[in-house]
Write an enzyme that holds these catalytic residues in place. Structure first.
Site, PDB file in Angstrom:
ATOM      1  N   GLU A 109     -11.811 -46.551  -3.845  1.00  0.00           N
ATOM      2  CA  GLU A 109     -11.365 -47.950  -3.971  1.00  0.00           C
ATOM      3  C   GLU A 109     -12.331 -48.724  -4.870  1.00  0.00           C
ATOM      4  O   GLU A 109     -11.909 -49.579  -5.653  1.00  0.00           O
ATOM      5  CB  GLU A 109     -11.256 -48.588  -2.570  1.00  0.00           C
ATOM      6  CG  GLU A 109     -10.040 -48.047  -1.829  1.00  0.00           C
ATOM      7  CD  GLU A 109     -10.160 -48.052  -0.324  1.00  0.00           C
ATOM      8  OE1 GLU A 109     -11.045 -48.718   0.230  1.00  0.00           O
ATOM      9  OE2 GLU A 109      -9.332 -47.347   0.320  1.00  0.00           O
ATOM     10  N   SER A 133      -6.861 -40.045   5.673  1.00  0.00           N
ATOM     11  CA  SER A 133      -5.919 -40.056   6.804  1.00  0.00           C
ATOM     12  C   SER A 133      -6.279 -39.050   7.891  1.00  0.00           C
ATOM     13  O   SER A 133      -5.405 -38.521   8.566  1.00  0.00           O
ATOM     14  CB  SER A 133      -4.480 -39.845   6.321  1.00  0.00           C
ATOM     15  OG  SER A 133      -4.101 -40.897   5.455  1.00  0.00           O
ATOM     16  N   HIS A 190     -16.810 -44.744  -3.497  1.00  0.00           N
ATOM     17  CA  HIS A 190     -15.496 -44.651  -2.842  1.00  0.00           C
ATOM     18  C   HIS A 190     -14.411 -44.884  -3.900  1.00  0.00           C
ATOM     19  O   HIS A 190     -14.583 -45.707  -4.812  1.00  0.00           O
ATOM     20  CB  HIS A 190     -15.392 -45.685  -1.716  1.00  0.00           C
ATOM     21  CG  HIS A 190     -14.205 -45.449  -0.838  1.00  0.00           C
ATOM     22  ND1 HIS A 190     -12.942 -45.838  -1.208  1.00  0.00           N
ATOM     23  CD2 HIS A 190     -14.080 -44.843   0.359  1.00  0.00           C
ATOM     24  CE1 HIS A 190     -12.087 -45.480  -0.256  1.00  0.00           C
ATOM     25  NE2 HIS A 190     -12.758 -44.870   0.706  1.00  0.00           N
ATOM     26  N   GLY A 208      -5.486 -43.690   3.308  1.00  0.00           N
ATOM     27  CA  GLY A 208      -4.715 -44.822   3.810  1.00  0.00           C
ATOM     28  C   GLY A 208      -3.209 -44.640   3.678  1.00  0.00           C
ATOM     29  O   GLY A 208      -2.455 -45.596   3.849  1.00  0.00           O
ATOM     30  N   GLU A 262     -12.467 -36.775  -0.821  1.00  0.00           N
ATOM     31  CA  GLU A 262     -11.392 -37.690  -0.442  1.00  0.00           C
ATOM     32  C   GLU A 262     -10.292 -37.697  -1.508  1.00  0.00           C
ATOM     33  O   GLU A 262     -10.379 -38.449  -2.486  1.00  0.00           O
ATOM     34  CB  GLU A 262     -11.948 -39.110  -0.286  1.00  0.00           C
ATOM     35  CG  GLU A 262     -12.990 -39.234   0.814  1.00  0.00           C
ATOM     36  CD  GLU A 262     -12.950 -40.612   1.444  1.00  0.00           C
ATOM     37  OE1 GLU A 262     -12.822 -40.676   2.662  1.00  0.00           O
ATOM     38  OE2 GLU A 262     -13.023 -41.618   0.712  1.00  0.00           O
ATOM     39  N   ASN A 280     -15.538 -45.615   8.000  1.00  0.00           N
ATOM     40  CA  ASN A 280     -15.594 -46.547   6.879  1.00  0.00           C
ATOM     41  C   ASN A 280     -14.678 -47.711   7.235  1.00  0.00           C
ATOM     42  O   ASN A 280     -13.463 -47.590   7.142  1.00  0.00           O
ATOM     43  CB  ASN A 280     -15.114 -45.849   5.591  1.00  0.00           C
ATOM     44  CG  ASN A 280     -14.988 -46.820   4.428  1.00  0.00           C
ATOM     45  OD1 ASN A 280     -15.532 -47.918   4.465  1.00  0.00           O
ATOM     46  ND2 ASN A 280     -14.269 -46.410   3.385  1.00  0.00           N
ATOM     47  N   LYS A 291     -14.217 -50.440   5.761  1.00  0.00           N
ATOM     48  CA  LYS A 291     -13.688 -51.156   4.590  1.00  0.00           C
ATOM     49  C   LYS A 291     -13.820 -52.669   4.816  1.00  0.00           C
ATOM     50  O   LYS A 291     -14.810 -53.104   5.398  1.00  0.00           O
ATOM     51  CB  LYS A 291     -12.238 -50.756   4.317  1.00  0.00           C
ATOM     52  CG  LYS A 291     -12.046 -49.241   4.299  1.00  0.00           C
ATOM     53  CD  LYS A 291     -10.739 -48.841   3.708  1.00  0.00           C
ATOM     54  CE  LYS A 291     -10.554 -47.354   3.874  1.00  0.00           C
ATOM     55  NZ  LYS A 291      -9.508 -46.821   3.020  1.00  0.00           N
TER      56      LYS A 291
HETATM   57  C1  PEP Z   1     -11.530 -43.794   3.514  1.00  0.00           C
HETATM   58  O1  PEP Z   1     -11.310 -44.917   3.135  1.00  0.00           O
HETATM   59  O2  PEP Z   1     -12.626 -43.261   3.252  1.00  0.00           O
HETATM   60  C2  PEP Z   1     -10.496 -43.097   4.261  1.00  0.00           C
HETATM   61  C3  PEP Z   1     -10.587 -41.816   4.433  1.00  0.00           C
HETATM   62  O3  PEP Z   1      -9.465 -43.877   4.745  1.00  0.00           O
HETATM   63  P1  PEP Z   1      -8.266 -43.402   5.724  1.00  0.00           P
HETATM   64  O4  PEP Z   1      -8.890 -42.542   6.796  1.00  0.00           O
HETATM   65  O5  PEP Z   1      -7.690 -44.652   6.260  1.00  0.00           O
HETATM   66  O6  PEP Z   1      -7.325 -42.606   4.880  1.00  0.00           O
END
Ligand code: PEP
Length: 250
Positions: A96, A212, A94, A172, A166, A9, A11
């Protein structure tokens, strides 16, 4: 269990002008992958991404779509537009977008139904905040998110959906869920799907962990029974790191 899928992803990262070469780098770095490899890119990067992935094992996904077919929705992108470009996956819900763009369980459901009707594979994100985890309501919340997301989706279509667990507190932040925490919720999601549909459908659904996940911690997470892949943010922006995660998914 579901087919292994590692999806990046991006972003709001990378420029259209750097996308073709980067996707080519991902193609090279992940040659021989034993799982499905997907790059989900910003809308403006999709065309060069599809071009670079053409004829390779890498698939391209979008990060959102609108649930209407067409019309007066300035600034929005439809499922038909994505499919017409050659996009095969789309991230929906997501955290976000839920936090900053008024995404709700209801719009998530409408988007899943639309994506499936146009042949796109939805990667549906669910997850709890730190406060919700600490209050001990993680599974109750996930059950609500899953039930609302899959409303009106047939068993045949449900089997095509990818669910990404998630935890918001892990996205992040560099703070990954432990292997056991992630497995507990991913296994719980499979049980919810079995209750909503049946065992076979629940087993067919790919359940990813996201938050992460990186080259160092991926092996333990991906070894868990109910974790069929990962949705990768930061670590998907460097081809060698992304390739290490892909190599761990088999
Ligand atoms: C994501 O945005 O779906 C995600 C898992 O980000 P990160 O791996 O940076 O935590």
């Amino acid at each position: 269990m579901g087919k292994y899928i590692i999806a990046g992803n991006w972003k709001m990262n990378k420029l259209p002008s750097e996308t073709y070469d980067f996707v080519k780098e991902v193609v090279e770095a992940t040659k021989g992958a034993e799982c499905e490899v997907v790059c989900c890119t910003p809308y403006v990067c999709l065309a060069p991404a599809v071009e670079a992935a053409k004829g390779t094992h890498v698939k391209i996904g979008a990060e959102n779509l609108h649930f209407e077919d067409s019309g007066a929705f300035t600034g929005e992108i439809s499922a038909d537009m994505l499919a017409d470009l050659g996009v095969e996956y789309v991230i929906i819900g997501h955290s976000e977008r839920r936090a900053y763009n008024n995404e709700t369980d209801e719009t998530v459901n409408k988007k899943i139904v639309k994506a499936l009707s146009k042949g796109l594979i939805p990667i549906v994100c669910v997850g709890e905040s730190l406060e919700e985890r600490e209050a001990g309501i993680t599974m109750d919340l996930i059950a609500i998110q899953i039930k609302k997301a899959f409303a009106g989706v047939s068993a045949e279509d449900a089997a095509k959906v990818v669910v990404a667990y998630e935890p918001i507190w892990a996205i992040g932040t560099g703070k990954t869920a432990t292997d056991d925490q992630a497995e507990e919720v991913c296994g719980g999601i499979r049980n919810i799907l079995a209750a909503l549909y049946d065992e076979a459908t629940a087993k067919a659904v790919t359940i990813q962990y996201g938050g992460s996940m990186n080259a160092k911690n991926c092996a333990g997470l991906l070894a868990k029974e109910n974790i069929d892949g990962g949705l990768i943010g930061g670590a998907s922006l460097k081809a060698p790191d992304f390739a290490t995660i892909v190599a761990a998914a088999k």
